[in-house]
Design an enzyme around this catalytic site. Structure first.
Site, short mmCIF file in Angstrom:
data_model
loop_
_atom_site.label_atom_id
_atom_site.label_comp_id
_atom_site.label_asym_id
_atom_site.label_seq_id
_atom_site.Cartn_x
_atom_site.Cartn_y
_atom_site.Cartn_z
N ASP A 12 0.82 -1.23 0.00
CA ASP A 12 0.00 0.00 0.00
C ASP A 12 0.85 1.27 0.00
O ASP A 12 0.39 2.32 0.44
CB ASP A 12 -0.96 0.02 1.20
N LYS A 15 2.61 2.23 -5.08
CA LYS A 15 3.46 1.81 -6.20
C LYS A 15 2.79 2.01 -7.55
O LYS A 15 3.48 2.25 -8.55
CB LYS A 15 3.85 0.33 -6.02
N GLY A 39 -3.49 -4.18 -4.91
CA GLY A 39 -4.39 -3.12 -5.37
C GLY A 39 -3.56 -1.89 -5.70
O GLY A 39 -3.16 -1.15 -4.80
N HIS A 40 -3.25 -1.69 -6.97
CA HIS A 40 -2.43 -0.56 -7.38
C HIS A 40 -3.34 0.54 -7.94
O HIS A 40 -3.98 0.37 -8.97
CB HIS A 40 -1.39 -0.99 -8.40
N GLN A 221 2.42 -6.02 -3.15
CA GLN A 221 2.58 -6.09 -1.68
C GLN A 221 3.83 -5.29 -1.26
O GLN A 221 4.15 -4.30 -1.88
CB GLN A 221 2.63 -7.54 -1.19
#
Length: 420
Positions: A12, A15, A39-40, A221
């Site tokens: 988180d 990135k 989740g990007h 991650q």
């Protein structure tokens, strides 16, 4: 050569935006590990988009994007992502490639993930329940199905065999749930997947490197969730550090050049596990609210705390970080005082090393205090214009980590990055 962007905390770190920012300077962007538990978040033409498996370079139409063999792929999620990308006018069929060696997440993997987590009770690890762990278990157990298997005539019989094995395990958990809808979606989605460009990923990427193309490897991650070096057992199921680039894409170590490590100006964590600098007070709540710290995949509120330089130094060492990117600095704009963890005290002894089992020892973080800059920095475009107190904060990070902070993100939009 191959440059790498990866997270230095518990994920988180922002990135997605960083990869999107750097993508114009590269020819190929490749995801090397993880799955839809990532989740990007990107902002495309002012609209928020969350990518879970597709590399974050997809919105640059002249860039090639590769999902590497180290990724575990959920075909249902991929289909939805592709549909979202298409609404922005992007022809994903043109520039999205998938390694035939990437393992598939099956509906029963999701069921196993849920059954396993439920069985742990208060000891649950905080899984996203996406089937990631069971898929990697089948990979190491040499049972898994891969993307390339979709093109084999025996795929259905292989699927049924593995499903029966999973069902026996589910029966041992006394887990009962109708997954027929999951299976319907799965088989519909794998037909969609077959229409995409499935390639021999390792030859594909090495051919690009031989041609002199610039490659950017994108991690998911964060380093402190690495299955070997993270806060085990509260970790993900893959190698999130730079070493995972080699096994997750099929490239040799000497091909890696720059390693860009991404960290927030503070610290967050989703799910269970040790978090020495966690704040349980109004400051932690303020950071969560200001930073909109809710999981982009799960929606769960993130735990918030001060930046942890002991863990950050550990992550930089493991990854061979050459440049640091610090994100969400603007979230700290309104704080009067900031703290930086620069040591751990364990059993009365001060240390700068991360212990093997963080959850089995009482860690007392040692802090250095800084005055907050108390100024809106979101409109600043140059390092020289940053508040003096903010520069003091960043200078201390430079000195402690002995790695330069080269990029500073001061807002969610692509252009809100300051080069130091």
């Amino acid at each position: 050569m191959v440059d790498v962007i990866l997270g230095l905390q518990w994920g988180d770190e922002g990135k997605g935006k960083i990869v999107d920012y750097f993508a114009p300077g590269y020819d190929l962007i490749a995801r090397f590990q993880g799955g839809p538990n990532a989740g990007h978040t990107l902002y495309v033409e002012g609209k928020k988009v969350v990518l879970h498996q597709i590399p974050s370079g997809i919105f640059h139409e002249d860039k090639t994007n590769l999902i590497g063999n180290g990724v575990v792929l959920d075909a249902v999620t991929l289909k939805k992502e592709c549909e979202t990308v298409a609404t922005h006018g992007i022809d994903f069929k043109k520039n999205l490639f998938i390694s035939e060696r990437a393992h598939l997440i099956l509906p029963t993997h999701r069921a196993l993930d849920k059954a396993s987590e439920l069985s742990k009770g208060n000891d649950k690890i905080g899984s996203t329940l996406k089937g990631i762990g069971p898929t990697y278990m089948d990979k190491t157990g040499r049972n898994g199905l891969r993307v390339g298997d979709l093109l084999d005539k025996s795929f259905l019989s292989q699927y049924i065999k593995l499903r029966m094995k999973h069902q026996r395990i589910l029966d041992s958990y006394n887990f009962q749930e109708d997954i027929s809808t999951w299976e319907d979606d799965f088989f519909e989605s794998i037909e969609f997947l077959k229409q995409l460009k499935i390639v021999n990923g390792e030859y594909f990427i090495n051919d690009k490197i031989q041609q002199g193309k610039k490659v950017l490897a994108e991690g998911a991650q964060g380093s402190m969730l690495d299955v070997d070096f993270g806060t085990f057992p509260f970790v993900t199921s893959s190698n999130t550090i730079s070493a995972g680039v080699c096994t997750g894409l099929g490239i040799a170590p000497q091909k890696i050049k720059e390693v860009f490590g991404v960290t927030k100006a503070y610290c967050t964590r989703v799910g269970s596990g040790p978090f020495p600098t966690e704040l349980h007070d109004e400051t932690g709540e303020l950071i969560r609210k200001t930073g909109n710290e809710f999981g982009s995949t799960t929606g769960r509120p993130r735990r918030c705390g001060w930046i942890d330089l002991v863990s950050l130094q550990f992550a930089c060492m493991l990854n061979g970080v050459t440049k640091i990117i610090i994100t969400k600095t603007d979230v700290l704009d309104n704080l009067k005082e900031l703290k930086v963890c620069n040591s751990f005290k364990i059993n009365g002894k001060e240390t700068n090393q991360v212990p093997m089992q963080m959850n089995r020892v009482a860690i007392e973080p040692g802090y250095k205090n800084f005055a907050g800059w108390e100024q809106d920095i979101t409109g600043i475009t140059s390092y020289a214009a940053l508040p003096a107190r903010m520069k003091e904060y960043i200078d201390y990070l430079n000195q402690f980590l002995k790695i330069p902070v080269k990029y500073i993100s001061n807002g969610p939009n692509r252009e809100q990055i300051i080069v130091a």
